[in-house]
Scaffold this active site. Sequence first.
Site, PDB file in Angstrom:
ATOM      1  N   LYS A   1       1.161  41.264 -34.710  1.00 59.62           N
ATOM      2  CA  LYS A   1       0.741  42.301 -33.760  1.00 59.62           C
ATOM      3  C   LYS A   1       1.138  43.647 -34.342  1.00 59.62           C
ATOM      4  O   LYS A   1       2.102  43.732 -35.100  1.00 59.62           O
ATOM      5  CB  LYS A   1       1.451  42.109 -32.412  1.00 59.62           C
ATOM      6  CG  LYS A   1       0.760  42.790 -31.249  1.00 59.62           C
ATOM      7  CD  LYS A   1      -0.310  41.902 -30.667  1.00 59.62           C
ATOM      8  CE  LYS A   1      -0.981  42.505 -29.462  1.00 59.62           C
ATOM      9  NZ  LYS A   1      -1.886  41.530 -28.825  1.00 59.62           N
TER      10      LYS A   1
HETATM   11  P1  NAD Z   1      -8.346  48.405 -23.164  1.00 60.25           P
HETATM   12  O1  NAD Z   1      -7.620  49.532 -23.784  1.00 60.25           O
HETATM   13  O2  NAD Z   1      -9.780  48.227 -23.423  1.00 60.25           O
HETATM   14  O3  NAD Z   1      -8.132  48.449 -21.566  1.00 60.25           O
HETATM   15  C1  NAD Z   1      -6.868  48.576 -20.992  1.00 60.25           C
HETATM   16  C2  NAD Z   1      -7.057  48.909 -19.523  1.00 60.25           C
HETATM   17  O4  NAD Z   1      -5.768  48.972 -18.890  1.00 60.25           O
HETATM   18  C3  NAD Z   1      -7.708  50.271 -19.283  1.00 60.25           C
HETATM   19  O5  NAD Z   1      -8.607  50.187 -18.196  1.00 60.25           O
HETATM   20  C4  NAD Z   1      -6.516  51.152 -18.941  1.00 60.25           C
HETATM   21  O6  NAD Z   1      -6.856  52.283 -18.156  1.00 60.25           O
HETATM   22  C5  NAD Z   1      -5.663  50.177 -18.159  1.00 60.25           C
HETATM   23  N1  NAD Z   1      -4.284  50.641 -18.037  1.00 60.25           N
HETATM   24  C6  NAD Z   1      -3.500  51.188 -18.986  1.00 60.25           C
HETATM   25  N2  NAD Z   1      -2.310  51.498 -18.475  1.00 60.25           N
HETATM   26  C7  NAD Z   1      -2.341  51.129 -17.171  1.00 60.25           C
HETATM   27  C8  NAD Z   1      -1.402  51.208 -16.116  1.00 60.25           C
HETATM   28  N3  NAD Z   1      -0.192  51.718 -16.291  1.00 60.25           N
HETATM   29  N4  NAD Z   1      -1.774  50.722 -14.899  1.00 60.25           N
HETATM   30  C9  NAD Z   1      -2.998  50.187 -14.701  1.00 60.25           C
HETATM   31  N5  NAD Z   1      -3.918  50.105 -15.673  1.00 60.25           N
HETATM   32  C10 NAD Z   1      -3.585  50.570 -16.890  1.00 60.25           C
HETATM   33  O7  NAD Z   1      -7.521  47.084 -23.582  1.00 60.25           O
HETATM   34  P2  NAD Z   1      -8.005  45.567 -23.547  1.00 60.25           P
HETATM   35  O8  NAD Z   1      -8.435  45.208 -24.913  1.00 60.25           O
HETATM   36  O9  NAD Z   1      -8.917  45.337 -22.406  1.00 60.25           O
HETATM   37  O10 NAD Z   1      -6.611  44.823 -23.307  1.00 60.25           O
HETATM   38  C11 NAD Z   1      -6.081  44.607 -22.009  1.00 60.25           C
HETATM   39  C12 NAD Z   1      -5.056  43.478 -22.070  1.00 60.25           C
HETATM   40  O11 NAD Z   1      -5.682  42.301 -22.563  1.00 60.25           O
HETATM   41  C13 NAD Z   1      -3.861  43.717 -22.990  1.00 60.25           C
HETATM   42  O12 NAD Z   1      -2.731  43.077 -22.461  1.00 60.25           O
HETATM   43  C14 NAD Z   1      -4.274  43.021 -24.270  1.00 60.25           C
HETATM   44  O13 NAD Z   1      -3.178  42.669 -25.089  1.00 60.25           O
HETATM   45  C15 NAD Z   1      -4.966  41.818 -23.689  1.00 60.25           C
HETATM   46  N6  NAD Z   1      -5.884  41.140 -24.605  1.00 60.25           N
HETATM   47  C16 NAD Z   1      -6.939  41.796 -25.148  1.00 60.25           C
HETATM   48  C17 NAD Z   1      -7.795  41.115 -26.004  1.00 60.25           C
HETATM   49  C18 NAD Z   1      -9.022  41.766 -26.590  1.00 60.25           C
HETATM   50  O14 NAD Z   1      -9.817  41.054 -27.203  1.00 60.25           O
HETATM   51  N7  NAD Z   1      -9.252  43.058 -26.428  1.00 60.25           N
HETATM   52  C19 NAD Z   1      -7.538  39.778 -26.316  1.00 60.25           C
HETATM   53  C20 NAD Z   1      -6.468  39.124 -25.727  1.00 60.25           C
HETATM   54  C21 NAD Z   1      -5.643  39.824 -24.864  1.00 60.25           C
END
Ligand code: NAD
Length: 373
Positions: A60
């Site tokens: 990561k």
């Molecule tokens: P992203 O940046 O596209 O979206 C993140 C979202 O969380 C946004 O809407 C943001 O405004 C919101 N956010 C940030 N801080 C916040 C807070 N304090 N309170 C409420 N909302 C808040 O990221 P993503 O890729 O969608 O990732 C989201 C989660 O999913 C993370 O934990 C990431 O590790 C996990 N994840 C993502 C993937 C992927 O393929 N992108 C895969 C597995 C896990």
Amino acid sequence: MDDGTMRMFKGYRIQHNNLLGPYKGGLRFHESVSLDDLKALSAMMTWKCALMNIPFGGGKGGVKFDPRKCSQPEIMRITRRFTHALGNNIGPNYDIPAPDVGTNAQIMVWLMDTYMNQVDHSQKNAQRAVVTGKTVTCGGSLGRNKATSQGVIHCLTEWAKDNRFDLEGKTAIIQGYGNVGSHAALLLSKLGVSTIATGDHTGYLRNSEGFNAHKLSEHCRKNGSIAGYGGEQITREEFFATKADIFIPAALENQIGADEANALDVKVVLEGANGPCHPTGERILEQRNIPIIPDILANSGGVTVSYYEWVQNLNSQTWELEKVDGLLEKAMKKAYQRVSFYSKEKGISLRVAAYAVALENIKQAYEERGIFP
Ligand code: NAD
């Protein structure tokens, strides 16, 4: 920076384990990025890949800054400079980043391009697989964008089948409306499940009729957040207390503490985000008999399709969406059933069962390989 000034940014790449294959895990651009968080998240990637039987280890990384406060050219320069600094600490057969919070397909393409330009010209094209989650034009896989959410939805449908729970007409609340949250809302709507409350870093919104997932996604794409979209503005507390059938945390870690776990009025929690439940919150949910489909299972669709992208790149292939979707569905259902069976057999939570399945896989590989020399 655009104004000609110079700034220093702190960046990290953690490599937790590469027993089963190259280190693999997201790259995060967020102001809260820290060494300890990334260490924990990289360990989760090791368990996730082992659980899914994907030949990858866990890694990561991240850069500590708020990308919302930077222009696109600034984000590009930060990405390129960080990639250059990483040098051969990443590579198609060594450590393969992917999108995570605050990063996207464009950023992965900048990473790929920078990495490619650091090798001999004759070797350039062999480097495409240094990163996954790229745009389709630059070597990304069809279906990668929605893959994480698609995996969450496969877990939901398996859980619903096991529990004779009819999803049609049900409701969901989703925290985070980025890549994972927005695609989850879109896929839920196809199942007849309406998203009645959501929230992001700007605040929370509720609409008892259900949001139009397409329009809200379009709004976020244009404006960078849900702010300004219609619906009732609610507090974070009101969001967690909203009665619904399904809760998908899809923002950051440690969002569900004691207060949130006591407030939640849902039938199931599917962890789209990594580590969204604080241990205290998790214990309360357990006492309240609210099942949690754990992160390393629920959101593993992302790394699974990243693996398909890597295989396509290494073999100069482009797979049809149907093939990607079909393989993902099979992989998710198999993993869900394996974890669910283990959990029932041993009388343990789905999270402990998922860890056990993953660790047994790793244990066996260590035993078979033995100690060198
Ligand atoms: P992203 O940046 O596209 O979206 C993140 C979202 O969380 C946004 O809407 C943001 O405004 C919101 N956010 C940030 N801080 C916040 C807070 N304090 N309170 C409420 N909302 C808040 O990221 P993503 O890729 O969608 O990732 C989201 C989660 O999913 C993370 O934990 C990431 O590790 C996990 N994840 C993502 C993937 C992927 O393929 N992108 C895969 C597995 C896990």
